[in-house]
Design a protein around this motif. Structure first.
Motif, PDB file in Angstrom:
ATOM      1  N   SER A   1      -1.521   2.695   2.898  1.00 11.38           N
ATOM      2  CA  SER A   1      -1.731   1.570   1.988  1.00 11.38           C
ATOM      3  C   SER A   1      -3.075   1.697   1.317  1.00 11.38           C
TER       4      SER A   1
ATOM      5  N   ILE B   1      -3.369   4.086  -1.389  1.00 14.52           N
ATOM      6  CA  ILE B   1      -2.780   3.532  -2.605  1.00 14.52           C
ATOM      7  C   ILE B   1      -3.739   2.553  -3.276  1.00 14.52           C
TER       8      ILE B   1
ATOM      9  N   TYR C   1       3.698   0.912   0.590  1.00 10.70           N
ATOM     10  CA  TYR C   1       3.707   0.282  -0.739  1.00 10.70           C
ATOM     11  C   TYR C   1       4.157  -1.179  -0.633  1.00 10.70           C
TER      12      TYR C   1
ATOM     13  N   PRO D   1      -2.020  -1.903  -6.317  1.00  9.94           N
ATOM     14  CA  PRO D   1      -2.400  -0.488  -6.243  1.00  9.94           C
ATOM     15  C   PRO D   1      -3.475  -0.166  -7.276  1.00  9.94           C
TER      16      PRO D   1
ATOM     17  N   LEU E   1       1.647   5.206  -9.143  1.00 11.14           N
ATOM     18  CA  LEU E   1       2.215   5.833  -7.944  1.00 11.14           C
ATOM     19  C   LEU E   1       3.540   6.481  -8.279  1.00 11.14           C
TER      20      LEU E   1
END
Ligand SMILES: [Zn+2]
Length: 499
Positions: free
Chosen positions: A11, A14, A177, A187, A191
């Motif tokens: 996470s 991201i 995500y 984010p 991605l």
């Protein structure tokens, strides 16, 4: 399933925030704890789908499942990416475009698994019926029911084919995500998600898929989620992989098996010849004695050498765990050893042993040689060095069964079958985007992050560099014993690990 930081790490890659102990870590950890039941139930269904690359009907079910997982999480442009060759396992793709983002990360995992041999599977278990264990099987774990309240203990494990390698990667990436979105976070990069379906079958068509979809797959960095964490149990970032190639060597002696009493001392013995030949390839200090074997190796940079010096030593732990008291190259630790090219015998066969043993002089002896490569090596050149060495030992080298004429003319005959291989790949540690990711991972509060210039195993990462001019780093997320359990097929099982 071992509770740990992986969902959080992914996470944070991201999000890429860089606060000390950020509150985001807490939100994501809460999300993982509160939703463990739901996430594991979904994961369990995923593991129930047979996923051999050579089984297109079931493989399709996997791709549909993954596409649904993506759509459910709001991931866009979800689609199948095909190779040119017909009926080959496709990759599954999806993306999230973030307004204002200036860079793109692409996450890789593979959804196919190794073939299953039911006789090598642990008793009472089936490859595609996931079960929960109180701890690892080799540590005496027993089957327990999946908890109705969704509360999981850290040492519990899920056993099923690909539970670690590499459906864990697919699930962890998508859940990471999801955790971000559901926690109200955003984010920091665009991605992309790329899940391969042919990795365990050698990624034969990966090049076609990458070439066919070059613009779709454009990114600043590939983050590869495959392979086990460091043996110390610490999280690691790996910057490269070894290349790999194989040779089959068969030494020929008499055309039919001979009685060892009638002909022993007289007829050549192929097993002895092969053993002698193999023994010329390494000295007592484990060094490969084939001419030029280490010549092409690209030296490690100062940063890589420094990182390697900081890798926690696991040599004593591993020796204990594996029941060995010495290593092949005394004075060299595991991390140093995997940064050199290797020559390993995968297996030897000649005649019979045990109950099938007979008083014979066998007709042939075969060995499979596995060459692992590091940066600078070329797989064809490395194979050729071995072949040249064999010739220098007085062998006549052929790639077919020897003809009578050849048998008459040459005392030492060997058939060498060369298999295709691929080269190693290594990304430099000082790339700004890589440094940013390392900083992001560190904010998740883990005490030491192991930085490895290369991992021992092989993945065809050179393809990403060659075809897409892309950089890759690997963030392994499964238990370190995944390799020994799965590849050696002791239990034929994999261990899952995802928060
Ligand atoms: Zn894998």
């Amino acid at each position: 399933m071992k509770k740990s930081n992986y969902l959080i790490i992914l996470s944070f890659i991201i999000i890429q925030t860089a606060f000390a102990q950020p509150p985001e870590v807490l939100s994501i950890r809460n999300y993982a704890n509160q939703n463990a039941g739901k996430l594991i139930a979904e994961y369990s269904s995923f593991l129930s789908l047979p996923n051999l690359a050579a089984d297109p009907v079931n493989l399709k079910k996997n791709t549909v499942f993954i596409m649904n997982m993506m759509k459910k999480r709001g991931i866009k442009n979800v689609q199948i990416l095909e190779a040119n060759s017909k009926d080959t396992p496709p990759a599954v793709y999806g993306e999230v475009i973030v307004p204002g983002a200036t860079q793109t990360l692409i996450f890789y995992a593979h959804y196919d698994g190794q073939p299953v041999n039911p006789t090598q599977w642990a008793k009472g278990l089936e490859a595609f019926k996931p079960v929960l264990f109180s701890k690892a099987l080799h540590q005496g774990g027993t089957v327990i029911p999946f908890p109705a309240d969704g509360k999981y203990e850290p040492e519990w494990r899920i056993y099923a084919r690909s539970a670690s390698d590499d459906k864990a990667g697919v699930a962890a990436i998508l859940n990471a995500y999801d955790a971000i979105v559901k926690s109200g976070l955003k984010p920091g990069s665009n991605l992309k998600f790329f899940f391969e379906g042919e990795e365990e079958a050698g990624s034969t068509h990966l090049n076609e898929i990458l070439e066919n979809h070059k613009s779709l797959l454009k990114s600043d960095l590939w983050v590869i989620c495959d392979g086990p964490v460091h043996q110390s149990g610490k999280k690691q970032v790996v910057f490269g992989v070894r290349g790999d190639t194989h040779l089959d060597l068969t030494v020929y002696a008499s055309k039919r098996p001979l009685h060892s009493g009638q002909y022993g001392n007289w007829a050549p013995n192929p097993a002895m010849m092969l053993a002698r030949l193999l023994a010329t390839m390494k000295d007592d200090s484990g060094k490969v004695t084939i001419q030029g074997f280490y010549d092409d190796v690209t030296a490690l940079s100062a940063a890589e050498r420094k990182a390697m010096g900081e890798v926690p030593s696991v040599d004593e732990q591993m020796k204990n765990e594996l029941g060995i008291s010495t290593v092949e190259m005394p004075g060299m630790n595991l991390s140093e050893a995997i940064n050199l090219p290797s020559l390993n015998i995968n297996g030897i066969q000649s005649g019979n042993v045990g109950k099938m043993a007979t008083n014979q002089i066998p007709t042939t002896a075969t060995a499979v040689i596995d060459l692992r490569l590091v940066l600078g090596n070329d797989w064809k050149r490395q194979q050729q060095k071995v072949i040249d060495h064999i010739k220098a030992q007085g062998y006549y080298v052929t790639n077919k069964e020897p003809l009578d004429e050849e048998r008459k003319n040459y005392g030492k005959i060997i058939k060498v079958i060369s298999y295709d291989g691929y080269n190693a790949q290594r990304t430099t540690m000082d790339l700004p985007i890589v440094q940013k990711l390392i900083a992001a991972i560190k904010t998740t509060g883990i005490e030491q992050l192991v930085l490895q210039p290369t991992m021992g195993g092989s993945l065809p990462l050179y393809l990403f560099e060659k075809l897409l001019k892309a950089k890759t780093i690997t963030i392994p997320i499964v238990n370190h014993d995944n390799t020994s359990m799965q590849k050696m097929k002791i239990f034929g099982l994999a261990i899952s690990l995802m928060e």
